[in-house]
Design a protein around this motif. Structure first.
Motif, PDB file in Angstrom:
ATOM      1  N   SER A  87      34.487 -15.725  -2.662  1.00  0.00           N
ATOM      2  CA  SER A  87      35.136 -16.937  -2.564  1.00  0.00           C
ATOM      3  C   SER A  87      36.150 -16.547  -3.632  1.00  0.00           C
ATOM      4  O   SER A  87      37.083 -17.517  -3.764  1.00  0.00           O
ATOM      5  CB  SER A  87      34.382 -17.924  -2.765  1.00  0.00           C
ATOM      6  OG  SER A  87      33.555 -17.389  -4.229  1.00  0.00           O
ATOM      7  N   GLN A 133      29.761 -23.881   0.017  1.00  0.00           N
ATOM      8  CA  GLN A 133      29.579 -23.252  -0.384  1.00  0.00           C
ATOM      9  C   GLN A 133      29.437 -22.741  -1.973  1.00  0.00           C
ATOM     10  O   GLN A 133      29.403 -21.824  -3.008  1.00  0.00           O
ATOM     11  CB  GLN A 133      31.276 -21.982  -0.852  1.00  0.00           C
ATOM     12  CG  GLN A 133      31.095 -21.799   0.822  1.00  0.00           C
ATOM     13  CD  GLN A 133      32.832 -20.503   1.130  1.00  0.00           C
ATOM     14  OE1 GLN A 133      33.898 -21.835   1.473  1.00  0.00           O
ATOM     15  NE2 GLN A 133      32.716 -19.607   0.397  1.00  0.00           N
ATOM     16  N   ILE A 134      29.319 -24.133  -3.062  1.00  0.00           N
ATOM     17  CA  ILE A 134      28.896 -24.350  -3.679  1.00  0.00           C
ATOM     18  C   ILE A 134      27.630 -25.230  -4.063  1.00  0.00           C
ATOM     19  O   ILE A 134      27.062 -25.210  -2.907  1.00  0.00           O
ATOM     20  CB  ILE A 134      29.353 -25.153  -4.660  1.00  0.00           C
ATOM     21  CG1 ILE A 134      29.326 -26.776  -4.165  1.00  0.00           C
ATOM     22  CG2 ILE A 134      31.133 -24.972  -5.269  1.00  0.00           C
ATOM     23  CD1 ILE A 134      30.183 -27.924  -5.100  1.00  0.00           C
ATOM     24  N   LEU A 160      34.369 -22.267  -7.795  1.00  0.00           N
ATOM     25  CA  LEU A 160      34.946 -23.646  -7.243  1.00  0.00           C
ATOM     26  C   LEU A 160      34.486 -24.845  -7.317  1.00  0.00           C
ATOM     27  O   LEU A 160      33.972 -25.677  -6.863  1.00  0.00           O
ATOM     28  CB  LEU A 160      34.142 -23.117  -5.826  1.00  0.00           C
ATOM     29  CG  LEU A 160      34.221 -22.124  -5.099  1.00  0.00           C
ATOM     30  CD1 LEU A 160      33.300 -22.138  -3.423  1.00  0.00           C
ATOM     31  CD2 LEU A 160      35.555 -22.283  -4.315  1.00  0.00           C
ATOM     32  N   ASP A 171      30.398 -13.242  -3.337  1.00  0.00           N
ATOM     33  CA  ASP A 171      30.607 -14.301  -1.854  1.00  0.00           C
ATOM     34  C   ASP A 171      31.464 -13.940  -1.557  1.00  0.00           C
ATOM     35  O   ASP A 171      31.779 -15.244  -0.850  1.00  0.00           O
ATOM     36  CB  ASP A 171      29.453 -15.415  -2.663  1.00  0.00           C
ATOM     37  CG  ASP A 171      30.904 -16.614  -3.639  1.00  0.00           C
ATOM     38  OD1 ASP A 171      31.627 -15.594  -3.842  1.00  0.00           O
ATOM     39  OD2 ASP A 171      30.671 -17.883  -3.617  1.00  0.00           O
ATOM     40  N   LYS A 217      38.512 -20.280  -3.077  1.00  0.00           N
ATOM     41  CA  LYS A 217      39.207 -20.626  -2.163  1.00  0.00           C
ATOM     42  C   LYS A 217      37.846 -20.818  -1.893  1.00  0.00           C
ATOM     43  O   LYS A 217      37.236 -19.558  -1.031  1.00  0.00           O
ATOM     44  CB  LYS A 217      40.003 -19.806  -1.098  1.00  0.00           C
ATOM     45  CG  LYS A 217      40.267 -21.265  -0.132  1.00  0.00           C
ATOM     46  CD  LYS A 217      41.736 -20.285   0.923  1.00  0.00           C
ATOM     47  CE  LYS A 217      42.560 -20.728   0.547  1.00  0.00           C
ATOM     48  NZ  LYS A 217      43.888 -20.119   0.798  1.00  0.00           N
ATOM     49  N   ASP A 218      37.395 -21.756  -0.705  1.00  0.00           N
ATOM     50  CA  ASP A 218      36.017 -21.964  -0.203  1.00  0.00           C
ATOM     51  C   ASP A 218      36.302 -22.022   1.179  1.00  0.00           C
ATOM     52  O   ASP A 218      37.252 -22.170   1.871  1.00  0.00           O
ATOM     53  CB  ASP A 218      35.968 -23.476  -0.272  1.00  0.00           C
ATOM     54  CG  ASP A 218      36.168 -25.314  -0.417  1.00  0.00           C
ATOM     55  OD1 ASP A 218      37.365 -24.378   0.467  1.00  0.00           O
ATOM     56  OD2 ASP A 218      35.786 -26.110  -0.645  1.00  0.00           O
ATOM     57  N   SER A 219      35.349 -22.440   2.464  1.00  0.00           N
ATOM     58  CA  SER A 219      35.977 -21.871   3.805  1.00  0.00           C
ATOM     59  C   SER A 219      36.523 -23.115   4.373  1.00  0.00           C
ATOM     60  O   SER A 219      36.925 -23.617   4.949  1.00  0.00           O
ATOM     61  CB  SER A 219      34.526 -21.796   4.073  1.00  0.00           C
ATOM     62  OG  SER A 219      33.930 -23.504   4.549  1.00  0.00           O
ATOM     63  N   GLN A 220      37.003 -24.693   3.410  1.00  0.00           N
ATOM     64  CA  GLN A 220      37.519 -25.629   4.103  1.00  0.00           C
ATOM     65  C   GLN A 220      39.101 -25.218   3.675  1.00  0.00           C
ATOM     66  O   GLN A 220      40.155 -26.120   3.599  1.00  0.00           O
ATOM     67  CB  GLN A 220      36.952 -26.715   3.349  1.00  0.00           C
ATOM     68  CG  GLN A 220      35.930 -27.400   3.511  1.00  0.00           C
ATOM     69  CD  GLN A 220      34.580 -26.747   3.565  1.00  0.00           C
ATOM     70  OE1 GLN A 220      34.973 -26.284   2.082  1.00  0.00           O
ATOM     71  NE2 GLN A 220      33.542 -26.274   3.886  1.00  0.00           N
ATOM     72  N   SER A 239      31.860 -28.919  -0.833  1.00  0.00           N
ATOM     73  CA  SER A 239      31.560 -27.505  -0.558  1.00  0.00           C
ATOM     74  C   SER A 239      29.977 -27.399   0.073  1.00  0.00           C
ATOM     75  O   SER A 239      29.724 -26.724  -0.704  1.00  0.00           O
ATOM     76  CB  SER A 239      32.507 -26.453  -1.312  1.00  0.00           C
ATOM     77  OG  SER A 239      33.176 -25.254  -1.028  1.00  0.00           O
ATOM     78  N   ASN A 248      39.921 -24.600  -0.029  1.00  0.00           N
ATOM     79  CA  ASN A 248      40.216 -25.809  -1.236  1.00  0.00           C
ATOM     80  C   ASN A 248      39.795 -24.351  -2.251  1.00  0.00           C
ATOM     81  O   ASN A 248      38.829 -23.601  -2.079  1.00  0.00           O
ATOM     82  CB  ASN A 248      39.425 -26.893  -1.767  1.00  0.00           C
ATOM     83  CG  ASN A 248      39.311 -28.170  -0.949  1.00  0.00           C
ATOM     84  OD1 ASN A 248      40.138 -28.542  -0.137  1.00  0.00           O
ATOM     85  ND2 ASN A 248      37.745 -28.244   0.421  1.00  0.00           N
ATOM     86  N   GLY A 249      40.895 -24.462  -3.216  1.00  0.00           N
ATOM     87  CA  GLY A 249      40.835 -23.465  -4.122  1.00  0.00           C
ATOM     88  C   GLY A 249      41.906 -23.902  -5.344  1.00  0.00           C
ATOM     89  O   GLY A 249      42.677 -24.616  -5.428  1.00  0.00           O
TER      90      GLY A 249
END
Length: 267
Positions: A146, A211-212, A26, A144, A166-169, A209, A171-172
């Motif tokens: 992702s 998630q990072i 990510l 995780d 891909k993150d929760s928004q 993000s 983006n990826g």
């Protein structure tokens, strides 16, 4: 005796803020030169046109790599021509694929193939990815959730390798490989994808993000340059060694035995 600071290392330099980003999948695209400079140092021809996309060709002209950020969706295209028993193959990787993961595949194009049978899933299993089978699909997902790697087989028997993050928004990136791609290249990609090592991004280039995880570090420009140069020097040394073995001048001497990789195969 008056101590002097060596002018080639850190003299008058200002440390710059960078971030170590994990998970690496990510981290965003990064500096394309991480891929291209290694290939150039490995003897690849740069056939890019001024102001245009990156375009590199292998020394034997059987593989072409392009990176085009000027079109949508843009990204990496790697094309291997049919040669001998090897069928034509393709790989496409989105523009936000971290260059360190792209390099997992492209660096492998510069090295001799291991004598061991490739196993795409082994590097993922070693990093505790979750694997599941569903009909014609076999999928491994990062702890995780992702990132993923999938082998997909359609009802007509057509097969495709698919990976991404891909993150929760939302983006990826995604990557696709034709079934004819040499499996050792897909294993090299999965190894880089699953690596727990963080990757470095300059200030302002780390994605936003939840998630990072980022760790702030201060880095001197000369340190960055030295790290980059070490990678290029390694590529040049490996290329020189291969060319020396192939050179007619070495035919009268015993050739060194090539060491095959010690990859463990998980069944």
């Amino acid at each position: 005796m008056k101590r002097q600071q060596w002018q080639g290392w850190g003299a008058g330099e200002q440390a710059e803020q960078h971030y170590l980003v994990e998970p690496r999948a990510l981290a965003g695209g990064g500096d394309v030169r991480h891929v291209s400079e290694f290939l150039r140092a490995s003897g690849w021809r740069d056939k890019s046109k001024a102001g245009g996309p990156l375009y590199l060709e292998s020394p034997d002209r059987t593989v072409q790599i392009s990176y085009d950020p000027y079109v949508l969706p843009g990204g990496w295209t790697i094309h291997g021509q049919a040669a001998g028993t090897q069928a034509e193959w393709w790989a496409t990787l989105g523009r936000q694929t971290p260059v360190e993961i792209v390099a997992g595949l492209t660096d492998a194009l510069t090295r001799p193939r291991s004598a061991h049978a490739p196993n795409v899933w082994a590097p993922l299993g070693e990093q505790h990815w979750h694997a599941r089978a569903d009909g014609g699909h076999y999928t491994a997902t990062s702890p995780d959730g992702s990132a993923w790697m999938q082998y997909h087989q359609g009802p007509g028997g057509e097969a495709m390798w698919w990976a991404g993050a891909k993150d929760s928004q939302g983006n990826g990136w995604t990557a696709q490989f034709t079934p004819s791609i040499p499996m050792h290249l897909v294993q090299a990609f999965s190894t880089a994808l699953a690596s727990p090592e963080p990757v470095m991004r300059p200030r302002g280039r780390a994605p936003h993000s939840a998630q990072i995880r980022t760790t702030s570090v201060s880095v001197l420009p000369s340190q960055l340059s030295a790290w980059q140069q070490a990678r290029i020097t390694a590529a040049r040394a490996a290329t020189w060694a291969r060319n020396s073995v192939r050179s007619p001048r070495t035919r009268t001497t015993a050739r060194p035995h090539a060491h095959t990789g010690g990859a463990r195969i998980h069944h």
